[in-house]
Design a protein around this motif. Structure first.
Motif, short mmCIF file in Angstrom:
data_model
loop_
_atom_site.label_atom_id
_atom_site.label_comp_id
_atom_site.label_asym_id
_atom_site.label_seq_id
_atom_site.Cartn_x
_atom_site.Cartn_y
_atom_site.Cartn_z
N ALA A 47 42.15 -21.38 -27.02
CA ALA A 47 43.88 -21.98 -29.04
C ALA A 47 43.46 -21.19 -29.88
N GLY A 48 42.13 -20.69 -29.72
CA GLY A 48 41.76 -19.61 -31.32
C GLY A 48 42.20 -18.26 -30.65
N GLY A 49 42.39 -18.20 -29.57
CA GLY A 49 42.22 -16.73 -29.20
C GLY A 49 43.88 -16.19 -28.96
N ILE A 50 44.64 -17.36 -28.90
CA ILE A 50 46.17 -17.51 -28.54
C ILE A 50 46.33 -17.61 -29.85
N ILE A 51 46.33 -18.20 -30.77
CA ILE A 51 46.74 -18.61 -32.42
C ILE A 51 46.33 -17.05 -33.15
N LEU A 52 45.71 -16.91 -33.04
CA LEU A 52 45.16 -15.45 -33.22
C LEU A 52 45.68 -14.20 -32.94
N ALA A 53 46.16 -14.14 -31.24
CA ALA A 53 46.85 -13.37 -30.69
C ALA A 53 49.05 -13.21 -31.53
N ALA A 54 49.51 -14.63 -31.47
CA ALA A 54 50.47 -15.27 -32.41
C ALA A 54 50.46 -14.20 -33.18
N LEU A 55 49.64 -14.29 -34.26
CA LEU A 55 49.53 -14.39 -35.77
C LEU A 55 49.50 -12.27 -35.47
N ARG A 56 49.17 -11.90 -34.70
CA ARG A 56 49.09 -10.32 -35.00
C ARG A 56 49.99 -9.65 -34.11
N ALA A 60 53.44 4.04 -50.52
CA ALA A 60 53.19 4.37 -50.93
C ALA A 60 52.27 5.75 -49.86
N HIS A 61 50.80 4.93 -49.62
CA HIS A 61 50.13 6.01 -48.79
C HIS A 61 50.22 6.63 -47.73
N GLY A 62 51.14 6.37 -46.80
CA GLY A 62 51.47 6.08 -46.28
C GLY A 62 52.62 6.39 -45.35
N LEU A 63 52.33 6.00 -43.92
CA LEU A 63 52.96 5.07 -42.75
C LEU A 63 51.42 4.84 -41.89
N ARG A 64 52.30 3.29 -41.86
CA ARG A 64 51.15 3.19 -40.28
C ARG A 64 52.23 1.96 -39.56
N GLN A 65 51.70 2.72 -37.89
CA GLN A 65 51.78 1.75 -37.19
C GLN A 65 51.46 0.36 -36.16
N VAL A 66 51.66 -0.57 -36.21
CA VAL A 66 50.52 -1.71 -35.57
C VAL A 66 51.30 -2.31 -34.60
N HIS A 67 50.40 -2.14 -33.43
CA HIS A 67 50.15 -2.08 -32.25
C HIS A 67 49.39 -3.60 -31.64
N LEU A 68 49.77 -4.20 -31.07
CA LEU A 68 49.19 -5.71 -30.39
C LEU A 68 47.69 -5.05 -30.80
N LEU A 69 46.86 -4.18 -30.36
CA LEU A 69 45.59 -3.85 -30.17
C LEU A 69 44.99 -2.15 -30.83
N ARG A 70 45.46 -2.03 -31.95
CA ARG A 70 45.41 -0.99 -32.12
C ARG A 70 46.70 -0.62 -33.30
N THR A 71 45.50 0.10 -34.48
CA THR A 71 46.58 0.11 -35.67
C THR A 71 46.87 1.98 -35.76
N VAL A 72 47.70 3.14 -36.14
CA VAL A 72 47.57 4.15 -35.94
C VAL A 72 48.38 4.83 -37.36
N THR A 73 47.89 4.96 -38.82
CA THR A 73 48.02 5.32 -39.95
C THR A 73 48.42 6.51 -40.31
N LEU A 74 49.21 7.43 -41.07
CA LEU A 74 49.71 8.22 -40.77
C LEU A 74 49.77 8.83 -42.30
#
Length: 188
Positions: free
Chosen positions: A76-85, A95-109
């Protein structure tokens, strides 16, 4: 006694609900659009499943099955964390840049690593599934400073008009794409 805050003194159609407030801090990461109904629906279903698992945890604790209760609580805790993500998935700008958030990773430019942000017509994934449909995608072309040896091939699409945020909402996609392009033009 009149209550002016309850009256429609202005036309709300002229006000973009997704526009940042003028006094908002530009250094904070913000999503330039609201999460779509499909994304919210999937997160709600995950949270509903987690609530059933937490209820099962209570029943197992009452039945003196500690191992089963810990297992259900962990899942249940894992499912809650997945729902929040899942609710955080998307494109974020500051102002710092562009961030693309995926389910398992994040890319920042950083903005100086971005050569261009543009909307193109191309086959896009429907709700992130392998099935593709013809649609629009917002692409970012990395600059020479990206460390890719001067390669200016676009990265994965930032936004598509067939993802969980914009499916059946073309106006919201256009508004979000224009907002991200405006941030890129202004801060690049």
């Amino acid at each position: 006694m009149p209550l002016p805050f309850l009256t429609a003194d202005r036309d709300f159609g002229d006000v973009a609900g997704d526009a940042p407030l003028p006094y908002a801090d530009r250094d904070r990461w913000r999503r330039p659009y609201r999460p779509g109904p499909w994304r919210v629906l999937m997160a709600a279903i995950e949270l509903l499943l987690a609530s059933y698992l937490l209820f099962a945890t209570v029943i197992m604790l009452l039945a003196d099955s500690v191992t089963g209760a810990l297992t259900c609580a962990g899942v249940a805790g894992g499912i809650i964390l997945a729902a929040l993500r899942l609710l955080r998935v998307g494109v974020w700008v500051s102002a710092h840049g562009l961030r693309q958030v995926h389910l398992l990773r994040t890319v920042t430019l950083a903005w100086d690593e971005v050569a261009a942000v543009r909307t193109v017509q191309q086959p896009v994934k429907w709700l992130g599934l392998p099935r593709t449909v013809q649609g629009q995608a917002l692409l970012v072309v990395p600059g020479a400073r990206r460390g890719r040896g001067g390669d200016s091939a676009p990265l994965r699409p930032l936004l598509t008009d067939s993802n969980a945020d914009f499916l059946s909402r073309p106006e919201a996609f256009d508004r979000a794409a224009d907002t991200v392009e405006a941030w890129a033009t202004e801060l690049r």
